[in-house]
Design a protein around this motif. Structure first.
Motif, PDB file in Angstrom:
ATOM      1  N   VAL A   1      -0.782  43.556 -19.157  1.00 31.53           N
ATOM      2  CA  VAL A   1      -0.472  42.612 -18.084  1.00 31.53           C
ATOM      3  C   VAL A   1       0.625  41.666 -18.559  1.00 31.53           C
ATOM      4  N   GLU A   2       1.626  41.446 -17.708  1.00 26.34           N
ATOM      5  CA  GLU A   2       2.692  40.485 -18.001  1.00 26.34           C
ATOM      6  C   GLU A   2       2.732  39.454 -16.877  1.00 26.34           C
ATOM      7  N   LEU A   3       2.721  38.183 -17.249  1.00 31.99           N
ATOM      8  CA  LEU A   3       2.732  37.082 -16.286  1.00 31.99           C
ATOM      9  C   LEU A   3       3.928  36.184 -16.570  1.00 31.99           C
ATOM     10  N   GLU A   4       4.757  35.945 -15.551  1.00 30.51           N
ATOM     11  CA  GLU A   4       5.915  35.072 -15.677  1.00 30.51           C
ATOM     12  C   GLU A   4       5.653  33.753 -14.959  1.00 30.51           C
TER      13      GLU A   4
ATOM     14  N   LEU B   1       4.572  39.561 -11.596  1.00 32.25           N
ATOM     15  CA  LEU B   1       3.421  40.096 -12.308  1.00 32.25           C
ATOM     16  C   LEU B   1       3.716  41.560 -12.571  1.00 32.25           C
ATOM     17  N   HIS B   2       3.599  41.967 -13.829  1.00 24.21           N
ATOM     18  CA  HIS B   2       3.800  43.365 -14.170  1.00 24.21           C
ATOM     19  C   HIS B   2       2.475  43.946 -14.653  1.00 24.21           C
ATOM     20  N   LEU B   3       2.120  45.104 -14.124  1.00 24.10           N
ATOM     21  CA  LEU B   3       0.947  45.837 -14.582  1.00 24.10           C
ATOM     22  C   LEU B   3       1.417  47.105 -15.285  1.00 24.10           C
ATOM     23  N   ASN B   4       0.792  47.395 -16.409  1.00 21.74           N
ATOM     24  CA  ASN B   4       1.149  48.571 -17.194  1.00 21.74           C
ATOM     25  C   ASN B   4      -0.082  49.446 -17.416  1.00 21.74           C
ATOM     26  N   PRO B   5      -0.510  50.174 -16.375  1.00 21.54           N
ATOM     27  CA  PRO B   5      -1.691  51.023 -16.520  1.00 21.54           C
ATOM     28  C   PRO B   5      -1.391  52.252 -17.382  1.00 21.54           C
TER      29      PRO B   5
ATOM     30  N   PRO C   1      11.750  32.500 -16.867  1.00 13.92           N
ATOM     31  CA  PRO C   1      10.342  32.169 -17.022  1.00 13.92           C
ATOM     32  C   PRO C   1       9.877  32.198 -18.470  1.00 13.92           C
ATOM     33  N   LEU C   2       8.814  31.460 -18.719  1.00 13.00           N
ATOM     34  CA  LEU C   2       7.985  31.756 -19.867  1.00 13.00           C
ATOM     35  C   LEU C   2       7.128  32.954 -19.488  1.00 13.00           C
ATOM     36  N   GLU C   3       6.801  33.751 -20.473  1.00 25.35           N
ATOM     37  CA  GLU C   3       6.092  34.995 -20.174  1.00 25.35           C
ATOM     38  C   GLU C   3       4.929  35.192 -21.138  1.00 25.35           C
ATOM     39  N   ILE C   4       3.802  35.601 -20.581  1.00 24.43           N
ATOM     40  CA  ILE C   4       2.664  36.046 -21.367  1.00 24.43           C
ATOM     41  C   ILE C   4       2.622  37.559 -21.282  1.00 24.43           C
ATOM     42  N   VAL C   5       2.567  38.216 -22.429  1.00 25.20           N
ATOM     43  CA  VAL C   5       2.444  39.668 -22.477  1.00 25.20           C
ATOM     44  C   VAL C   5       1.151  39.996 -23.212  1.00 25.20           C
ATOM     45  N   SER C   6       0.211  40.552 -22.497  1.00 26.27           N
ATOM     46  CA  SER C   6      -1.070  40.888 -23.112  1.00 26.27           C
ATOM     47  C   SER C   6      -0.938  42.161 -23.937  1.00 26.27           C
ATOM     48  N   PRO C   7      -1.860  42.391 -24.866  1.00 23.31           N
ATOM     49  CA  PRO C   7      -1.965  43.722 -25.461  1.00 23.31           C
ATOM     50  C   PRO C   7      -2.560  44.666 -24.430  1.00 23.31           C
ATOM     51  N   PRO C   8      -2.534  45.964 -24.685  1.00 27.61           N
ATOM     52  CA  PRO C   8      -3.226  46.883 -23.776  1.00 27.61           C
ATOM     53  C   PRO C   8      -4.727  46.576 -23.782  1.00 27.61           C
ATOM     54  N   LEU C   9      -5.231  46.119 -22.638  1.00 33.79           N
ATOM     55  CA  LEU C   9      -6.629  45.720 -22.520  1.00 33.79           C
ATOM     56  C   LEU C   9      -7.454  46.860 -21.934  1.00 33.79           C
ATOM     57  N   PRO C  10      -8.657  47.111 -22.451  1.00 30.36           N
ATOM     58  CA  PRO C  10      -9.526  48.065 -21.771  1.00 30.36           C
ATOM     59  C   PRO C  10      -9.672  47.672 -20.304  1.00 30.36           C
ATOM     60  N   VAL C  11      -9.669  48.660 -19.422  1.00 26.50           N
ATOM     61  CA  VAL C  11      -9.604  48.379 -17.989  1.00 26.50           C
ATOM     62  C   VAL C  11     -10.732  47.458 -17.536  1.00 26.50           C
ATOM     63  N   ASP C  12     -11.886  47.515 -18.208  1.00 27.16           N
ATOM     64  CA  ASP C  12     -12.995  46.660 -17.781  1.00 27.16           C
ATOM     65  C   ASP C  12     -12.863  45.215 -18.253  1.00 27.16           C
TER      66      ASP C  12
ATOM     67  N   THR D   1       2.529  54.388 -20.347  1.00 31.16           N
ATOM     68  CA  THR D   1       2.064  53.628 -19.189  1.00 31.16           C
ATOM     69  C   THR D   1       3.059  53.724 -18.037  1.00 31.16           C
ATOM     70  N   PHE D   2       2.538  53.531 -16.840  1.00 33.29           N
ATOM     71  CA  PHE D   2       3.396  53.197 -15.712  1.00 33.29           C
ATOM     72  C   PHE D   2       3.759  51.711 -15.846  1.00 33.29           C
ATOM     73  N   HIS D   3       4.948  51.343 -15.369  1.00 34.57           N
ATOM     74  CA  HIS D   3       5.374  49.929 -15.443  1.00 34.57           C
ATOM     75  C   HIS D   3       5.615  49.449 -14.016  1.00 34.57           C
ATOM     76  N   TYR D   4       4.588  48.838 -13.442  1.00 30.03           N
ATOM     77  CA  TYR D   4       4.602  48.429 -12.036  1.00 30.03           C
ATOM     78  C   TYR D   4       5.043  46.972 -11.949  1.00 30.03           C
ATOM     79  N   ARG D   5       6.224  46.743 -11.350  1.00 36.53           N
ATOM     80  CA  ARG D   5       6.877  45.443 -11.402  1.00 36.53           C
ATOM     81  C   ARG D   5       6.967  44.729 -10.057  1.00 36.53           C
ATOM     82  N   LEU D   6       6.383  45.307  -9.012  1.00 35.84           N
ATOM     83  CA  LEU D   6       6.617  44.808  -7.658  1.00 35.84           C
ATOM     84  C   LEU D   6       6.003  43.437  -7.357  1.00 35.84           C
ATOM     85  N   PRO D   7       4.764  43.128  -7.769  1.00 41.20           N
ATOM     86  CA  PRO D   7       4.093  41.922  -7.256  1.00 41.20           C
ATOM     87  C   PRO D   7       4.706  40.603  -7.722  1.00 41.20           C
ATOM     88  N   ASN D   8       4.530  39.584  -6.891  1.00 41.61           N
ATOM     89  CA  ASN D   8       4.821  38.208  -7.298  1.00 41.61           C
ATOM     90  C   ASN D   8       3.797  37.763  -8.341  1.00 41.61           C
ATOM     91  N   CYS D   9       4.147  36.698  -9.071  1.00 37.24           N
ATOM     92  CA  CYS D   9       3.183  36.013  -9.927  1.00 37.24           C
ATOM     93  C   CYS D   9       2.930  34.646  -9.296  1.00 37.24           C
TER      94      CYS D   9
END
Length: 329
Positions: free
Chosen positions: A26-29, A146-150, A105-116, A256-264
């Motif tokens: 997960v990436e949050l700007e 907001l970027h999701l990397n499933p 932006p400042l950005e938080i980039v998480s490690p790959p988190l288990p989906v749960d 991973t897919f890199h899904y970049r569409l959503p707003n944060c």
């Protein structure tokens, strides 16, 4: 299951083809928060420790999933690892930083988190909101995302192609659901795929192998600026092939897919990543049903062939009806 967990539907494939639970990065700007406050908050949230690699790049260690990165997303400052040599140099750097902070932006980039573990990100967002962090709607120039990397469920060409086809068919529906901010729509960061590429891929008869899938993508999309950026995945699968067309060092291979569409929208009360995650899971549900996906691709082809289809916004309504009939929630 907690109320928070109930907001997060699980994808049809919870595990990879190797049997491991899937992960999501997960990436949050954001803005209106300084990097020291931000990294300290992340460290407190995960029970970790802040390591300051520079004034503009912090790493939070201690999470069992891996390191979290907190950084000012501006290459010039991120690459400065040494303190200014004197007061004049420090003043110049401060001016650059101040200007950057108005649009970068400042950005938080998480490690790959288990989906749960995804509900934990919503709790972090709540804490960010409480300390005044702002997202996309916080300023006219805030094109924050907001970027999701499933993690991909499997590496075979058929699985990847189905997910890409599902995205192309659902793109307008996803964009409407995401209420993409005007500032972000005016940037090139989340550009749509070219029409000729869309027509090529949504053909139900399109069954490429991995080399052809990558080559077709690179022929039409030699850029990171797509709402669904496939370059990281393709660089993971065949780095040499991708680097030959896209030498951009920012492209880093990962499965991973890199899904970049959503707003944060951190500053919007009640907002969390569950909104965009729910839509992504719908995409995965469609991709997991080849016969239904082929039917949707056929419907989309016929829509694209309609006279003046590009001026007709009814495709999102058609998708809504089709999803309600085929994938009731």
């Amino acid at each position: 299951m907690t109320a928070s967990n109930e907001l997060f539907p699980m994808p049809p494939a919870m595990h990879t083809d190797k049997g491991d639970i899937r992960h999501v990065g997960v990436e949050l700007e954001m803005s209106d928060i300084d990097i020291d406050t931000l990294s300290a908050l992340v460290a407190d949230h995960v029970g970790g420790t802040v390591e300051k690699r520079s004034r503009y790049v912090h790493t939070v260690t201690g999470d069992t999933a891996g390191d979290w990165e907190v950084e000012l997303d501006f290459a010039y400052l991120k690459n400065k690892t040494e303190a200014p040599a004197d007061e004049l140099a420090e003043l110049a750097e401060d001016i650059v930083r101040f200007g950057a902070e108005q649009i970068v932006p400042l950005e938080i980039v998480s490690p790959p988190l288990p989906v749960d573990r995804l509900p934990e990100v919503n709790e972090l967002i709540r804490k960010l909101r409480e300390v005044g962090a702002s997202g996309t709607g916080g300023g006219l120039s805030y094109a924050f995302g907001l970027h999701l990397n499933p993690e991909i469920p499997a590496t075979d060409a058929a699985t990847i192609t189905r997910h890409l086809q599902a995205f192309l068919c659902l793109y307008e529906w996803l964009k409407k659901r995401a209420r993409v901010d005007l500032t972000r729509r005016l940037t090139a960061y989340i550009a749509a795929y070219p029409a000729d590429y869309v027509r090529l891929v949504v053909d139900p008869a399109y069954t490429p192998d991995i080399p052809d899938l990558i080559d077709d993508y690179l022929a039409f999309n030699p850029s990171r600026n797509r709402a669904l950026d496939m370059l990281p995945l393709f660089a993971h699968l065949d780095e040499k092939r991708v680097r030959a067309k896209v030498p951009d060092k920012r492209v880093k291979g990962r499965p991973t897919f890199h899904y970049r569409l959503p707003n944060c929208e951190i500053d919007r009360p009640g907002w969390g990543i569950h909104e965009s995650w729910t839509d992504w899971v719908m995409l995965e549900r469609v991709a997991a049903k080849p016969e239904k996906l082929a039917a949707l691709c056929g419907l989309y082809q016929r829509y694209l062939d309609e006279p003046f289809a590009v001026f007709n916004d009814s495709w999102t309504e058609r998708v809504d009806r089709w999803l309600s009939e085929n994938f009731p929630r």
